[in-house]
Write an enzyme that holds these catalytic residues in place. Sequence first.
Site, PDB file in Angstrom:
ATOM      1  N   SER A 143      83.902 -22.562  83.485  1.00 57.61           N
ATOM      2  CA  SER A 143      83.933 -23.283  83.153  1.00 57.61           C
ATOM      3  C   SER A 143      83.991 -24.624  84.422  1.00 57.61           C
ATOM      4  CB  SER A 143      84.475 -23.920  81.511  1.00 57.61           C
ATOM      5  OG  SER A 143      84.151 -24.622  81.055  1.00 57.61           O
ATOM      6  N   GLU A 237      76.492 -19.470  74.202  1.00 60.92           N
ATOM      7  CA  GLU A 237      77.436 -21.074  74.803  1.00 60.92           C
ATOM      8  C   GLU A 237      76.321 -21.741  75.826  1.00 60.92           C
ATOM      9  OE1 GLU A 237      79.364 -21.070  78.030  1.00 60.92           O
ATOM     10  OE2 GLU A 237      78.956 -19.289  79.372  1.00 60.92           O
ATOM     11  N   HIS A 267      82.772 -18.493  74.991  1.00 61.41           N
ATOM     12  CA  HIS A 267      82.914 -19.377  76.091  1.00 61.41           C
ATOM     13  C   HIS A 267      83.905 -18.467  77.083  1.00 61.41           C
ATOM     14  CE1 HIS A 267      82.918 -22.570  79.404  1.00 61.41           C
ATOM     15  NE2 HIS A 267      83.747 -22.918  78.980  1.00 61.41           N
TER      16      HIS A 267
END
Length: 299
Positions: A143, A237, A267
Amino acid sequence: MISFEPFRQSFDFWHRQGLNQYCRLMREQLEAAMLRPCRPHGLIISEQDTNGVKSELVYWDHDTPRRYVVYLHGGGYVLGSIDTHRELAAQIAHRANARVLIVEYRLAPEGPYPAGLNDAQAAYQWLLDIGVTPAQIAFAGDSAGGGLALALMQRLKAANLPLPAAGVFLSPWVDLTCSTPSLDTNTATDLILNKAQMQSFAHVYAGGHPLSDAGISPLFGDLSELPPSLVQVSRQELLLDDGVRLAERLQQAGSEAKISKWSQMPHVWQLLHRYLPQADEALRELGDFLQEHVRGEPV
């Protein structure tokens, strides 16, 4: 179980509560919600001061080859820590037969851009200072940590400093302008991320800098002559298009990049390796990639 409802509140709610205060509250809730499993037999955890930045070196037994992964955790640049990602780092160490350096980089709002990027560079430099060669090192992150890893590669390249041998990006957030289409089209299928929350975190992290600045949104930076990369992303996602566009633009710039898209996954599903066979498979792919591209010197 972790409740994601606080993460899905409206921007108006965050504004009323004070966005900086809300970021700190979310950080505290995430830390409190994470499991604290006992250390498995054979796992070695060594605290390190990496040029003034707190880090941990995680690996399995003393025979692990001198292959290293600098791991930058996710959390929107405002959440996450060594504690929240230690178990994932241990799994990467096992699959890649490597030593994983988890970096406790500074978070916003206390440490906006470029504080985290500076910390990540300091930790990488520490490895070089102790004699590890770039050919023995990979960068990895999930991320926001994936975006930070890419931004660090670009900074090193621009300064003519040595690049790592490979990069691994798990559900990477590389466009903090939040302009990729899947942030809207996958709203109904992403049970964790929320576009309004991401926009708010982006502004907190950027401080007074433009969100399109390549140091903040590395998707818009120079992607040429970067090391081989693996991008793993879920089709459901919000960050699907961040990952896909990153791989495409790396390839267009002449850099080697593999995109691995997975169906019906949340995610950063790699964190759920205990529960999802797909997470186990993704970690196996990650480990094989790192062993192929990163040299492991014998102890």
